[in-house]
Design a protein around this motif. Sequence first.
Motif, PDB file in Angstrom:
ATOM      1  N   PRO A  10     -14.375 -19.704  -9.632  1.00 29.15           N
ATOM      2  CA  PRO A  10     -14.934 -20.993  -9.221  1.00 29.15           C
ATOM      3  C   PRO A  10     -14.854 -22.070 -10.302  1.00 29.15           C
ATOM      4  O   PRO A  10     -14.894 -23.256  -9.990  1.00 29.15           O
ATOM      5  N   ARG A  11     -14.723 -21.689 -11.557  1.00 25.85           N
ATOM      6  CA  ARG A  11     -14.659 -22.679 -12.642  1.00 25.85           C
ATOM      7  C   ARG A  11     -13.278 -23.332 -12.725  1.00 25.85           C
ATOM      8  O   ARG A  11     -13.174 -24.537 -12.927  1.00 25.85           O
ATOM      9  N   ARG A  12     -12.243 -22.538 -12.590  1.00 27.11           N
ATOM     10  CA  ARG A  12     -10.880 -23.071 -12.703  1.00 27.11           C
ATOM     11  C   ARG A  12     -10.200 -23.211 -11.351  1.00 27.11           C
ATOM     12  O   ARG A  12      -9.051 -23.607 -11.269  1.00 27.11           O
ATOM     13  N   GLU A  13     -10.916 -22.841 -10.300  1.00 25.13           N
ATOM     14  CA  GLU A  13     -10.412 -22.910  -8.933  1.00 25.13           C
ATOM     15  C   GLU A  13      -9.061 -22.210  -8.796  1.00 25.13           C
ATOM     16  O   GLU A  13      -8.038 -22.816  -8.500  1.00 25.13           O
ATOM     17  N   LEU A  50     -15.263 -14.531 -12.569  1.00 25.19           N
ATOM     18  CA  LEU A  50     -14.672 -14.128 -11.291  1.00 25.19           C
ATOM     19  C   LEU A  50     -15.698 -13.566 -10.311  1.00 25.19           C
ATOM     20  O   LEU A  50     -16.625 -12.851 -10.687  1.00 25.19           O
ATOM     21  N   GLN A  51     -15.471 -13.898  -9.036  1.00 26.93           N
ATOM     22  CA  GLN A  51     -16.161 -13.285  -7.907  1.00 26.93           C
ATOM     23  C   GLN A  51     -15.127 -12.380  -7.228  1.00 26.93           C
ATOM     24  O   GLN A  51     -13.977 -12.784  -7.052  1.00 26.93           O
ATOM     25  N   ALA A  52     -15.524 -11.169  -6.850  1.00 25.16           N
ATOM     26  CA  ALA A  52     -14.583 -10.216  -6.248  1.00 25.16           C
ATOM     27  C   ALA A  52     -15.160  -9.631  -4.969  1.00 25.16           C
ATOM     28  O   ALA A  52     -16.367  -9.388  -4.876  1.00 25.16           O
ATOM     29  N   VAL A  53     -14.276  -9.407  -3.999  1.00 23.64           N
ATOM     30  CA  VAL A  53     -14.641  -8.745  -2.742  1.00 23.64           C
ATOM     31  C   VAL A  53     -13.627  -7.644  -2.483  1.00 23.64           C
ATOM     32  O   VAL A  53     -12.416  -7.867  -2.575  1.00 23.64           O
ATOM     33  N   THR A  72      -2.295   9.011  11.769  1.00 19.25           N
ATOM     34  CA  THR A  72      -1.545  10.208  11.399  1.00 19.25           C
ATOM     35  C   THR A  72      -2.283  11.466  11.860  1.00 19.25           C
ATOM     36  O   THR A  72      -1.668  12.373  12.423  1.00 19.25           O
ATOM     37  N   ARG A  73      -3.579  11.499  11.627  1.00 18.16           N
ATOM     38  CA  ARG A  73      -4.375  12.671  12.026  1.00 18.16           C
ATOM     39  C   ARG A  73      -4.384  12.858  13.535  1.00 18.16           C
ATOM     40  O   ARG A  73      -4.404  13.979  14.036  1.00 18.16           O
ATOM     41  N   MET A  74      -4.389  11.760  14.273  1.00 20.93           N
ATOM     42  CA  MET A  74      -4.451  11.833  15.730  1.00 20.93           C
ATOM     43  C   MET A  74      -3.066  11.949  16.360  1.00 20.93           C
ATOM     44  O   MET A  74      -2.942  12.089  17.569  1.00 20.93           O
ATOM     45  N   GLY A  75      -2.020  11.859  15.545  1.00 18.63           N
ATOM     46  CA  GLY A  75      -0.670  11.954  16.063  1.00 18.63           C
ATOM     47  C   GLY A  75      -0.275  10.782  16.929  1.00 18.63           C
ATOM     48  O   GLY A  75       0.593  10.898  17.793  1.00 18.63           O
ATOM     49  N   SER A  76      -0.901   9.622  16.682  1.00 18.77           N
ATOM     50  CA  SER A  76      -0.620   8.463  17.531  1.00 18.77           C
ATOM     51  C   SER A  76       0.479   7.560  16.986  1.00 18.77           C
ATOM     52  O   SER A  76       0.661   6.453  17.468  1.00 18.77           O
ATOM     53  N   GLY A  77       1.213   8.026  15.997  1.00 16.10           N
ATOM     54  CA  GLY A  77       2.370   7.272  15.510  1.00 16.10           C
ATOM     55  C   GLY A  77       2.002   6.085  14.644  1.00 16.10           C
ATOM     56  O   GLY A  77       0.954   6.067  14.010  1.00 16.10           O
ATOM     57  N   PRO A  78       2.861   5.081  14.648  1.00 15.68           N
ATOM     58  CA  PRO A  78       2.658   3.915  13.779  1.00 15.68           C
ATOM     59  C   PRO A  78       1.346   3.200  14.082  1.00 15.68           C
ATOM     60  O   PRO A  78       0.819   3.276  15.189  1.00 15.68           O
ATOM     61  N   THR A  79       0.843   2.536  13.079  1.00 16.88           N
ATOM     62  CA  THR A  79      -0.401   1.789  13.250  1.00 16.88           C
ATOM     63  C   THR A  79      -0.181   0.327  12.875  1.00 16.88           C
ATOM     64  O   THR A  79       0.786  -0.005  12.186  1.00 16.88           O
ATOM     65  N   GLY A  80      -1.083  -0.516  13.324  1.00 14.16           N
ATOM     66  CA  GLY A  80      -1.038  -1.921  12.947  1.00 14.16           C
ATOM     67  C   GLY A  80      -1.560  -2.111  11.535  1.00 14.16           C
ATOM     68  O   GLY A  80      -1.799  -1.146  10.800  1.00 14.16           O
ATOM     69  N   ARG A  81      -1.766  -3.359  11.152  1.00 14.41           N
ATOM     70  CA  ARG A  81      -2.274  -3.692   9.825  1.00 14.41           C
ATOM     71  C   ARG A  81      -3.437  -4.654   9.953  1.00 14.41           C
ATOM     72  O   ARG A  81      -3.462  -5.533  10.805  1.00 14.41           O
ATOM     73  N   ASN A  82      -4.411  -4.473   9.076  1.00 14.25           N
ATOM     74  CA  ASN A  82      -5.485  -5.434   8.918  1.00 14.25           C
ATOM     75  C   ASN A  82      -4.979  -6.496   7.959  1.00 14.25           C
ATOM     76  O   ASN A  82      -4.081  -6.262   7.166  1.00 14.25           O
ATOM     77  N   CYS A  83      -5.567  -7.665   8.042  1.00 12.79           N
ATOM     78  CA  CYS A  83      -5.114  -8.794   7.229  1.00 12.79           C
ATOM     79  C   CYS A  83      -6.302  -9.400   6.514  1.00 12.79           C
ATOM     80  O   CYS A  83      -7.363  -9.599   7.118  1.00 12.79           O
ATOM     81  N   SER A  84      -6.139  -9.682   5.237  1.00 10.44           N
ATOM     82  CA  SER A  84      -7.174 -10.374   4.470  1.00 10.44           C
ATOM     83  C   SER A  84      -6.570 -11.632   3.894  1.00 10.44           C
ATOM     84  O   SER A  84      -5.442 -11.628   3.396  1.00 10.44           O
ATOM     85  N   VAL A  85      -7.326 -12.730   3.979  1.00 13.20           N
ATOM     86  CA  VAL A  85      -6.830 -14.039   3.550  1.00 13.20           C
ATOM     87  C   VAL A  85      -7.874 -14.710   2.659  1.00 13.20           C
ATOM     88  O   VAL A  85      -9.072 -14.643   2.946  1.00 13.20           O
ATOM     89  N   ILE A  86      -7.406 -15.345   1.598  1.00 16.49           N
ATOM     90  CA  ILE A  86      -8.269 -16.159   0.757  1.00 16.49           C
ATOM     91  C   ILE A  86      -7.555 -17.484   0.531  1.00 16.49           C
ATOM     92  O   ILE A  86      -6.334 -17.518   0.377  1.00 16.49           O
ATOM     93  N   ALA A  87      -8.319 -18.577   0.535  1.00 14.66           N
ATOM     94  CA  ALA A  87      -7.725 -19.904   0.354  1.00 14.66           C
ATOM     95  C   ALA A  87      -8.713 -20.823  -0.345  1.00 14.66           C
ATOM     96  O   ALA A  87      -9.928 -20.665  -0.210  1.00 14.66           O
ATOM     97  N   LEU A  88      -8.185 -21.781  -1.095  1.00 16.70           N
ATOM     98  CA  LEU A  88      -8.969 -22.878  -1.643  1.00 16.70           C
ATOM     99  C   LEU A  88      -8.849 -24.031  -0.670  1.00 16.70           C
ATOM    100  O   LEU A  88      -7.747 -24.359  -0.233  1.00 16.70           O
ATOM    101  N   LEU A  89      -9.948 -24.647  -0.324  1.00 12.07           N
ATOM    102  CA  LEU A  89      -9.895 -25.766   0.613  1.00 12.07           C
ATOM    103  C   LEU A  89      -9.986 -27.095  -0.129  1.00 12.07           C
ATOM    104  O   LEU A  89     -10.411 -27.199  -1.210  1.00 12.07           O
TER     105      LEU A  89
END
Length: 186
Positions: A55-58, A93-96, A169-186
Amino acid sequence: LLTARQVHGQRVYCLKESLEEDREVDGFDALITNLAGVGLVVQQADCQAVLLFDPRREVIAAVHCGWRGSVLQIVQQVVEVMSDNYGTVAADLQAVISPSLGPCCAEFVNFRGELPEEFQQFMVRDNYFDFWQITRAQLTAAGVVEAHIRTAGRCTCCSDDYFSYRRATRMGSGPTGRNCSVIALL
């Protein structure tokens, strides 16, 4: 948006010029910028997204950190790059840490060959590791204040609210999607 074709490595990309359109960079697992209006995007399906804000140097960073990234200490490297390139002081720094594979499901039967010995202190029971705590420890070792680190504490494998490679993989259901994380300065 700035995205990366992630490779479970430790390369860090610093965006210094403004974007006119979305861009994907190849072979990076961490993105950093001080430019407003740019969303840094990482994708994960059990790996952690570690989002950092100075937050200090954005300055912001988005880090894709799976077990390989933890072994390579990518979060520590990102803090160093932020310091070297933008003047970030780690204590500011702030971290999540995003929802990701929890200690309930992070089984590594071959941990002796895959993980460094110091990770064994984070073993919660035979073959199971707490990577949330590993990341917290790596962030604090880099100088981030413990009180500035937030962990979502949600396991992607246990919850149907998230994509999970391990669950698929454990359930044998094949490929999986992806979660997405986004960070931005406004």
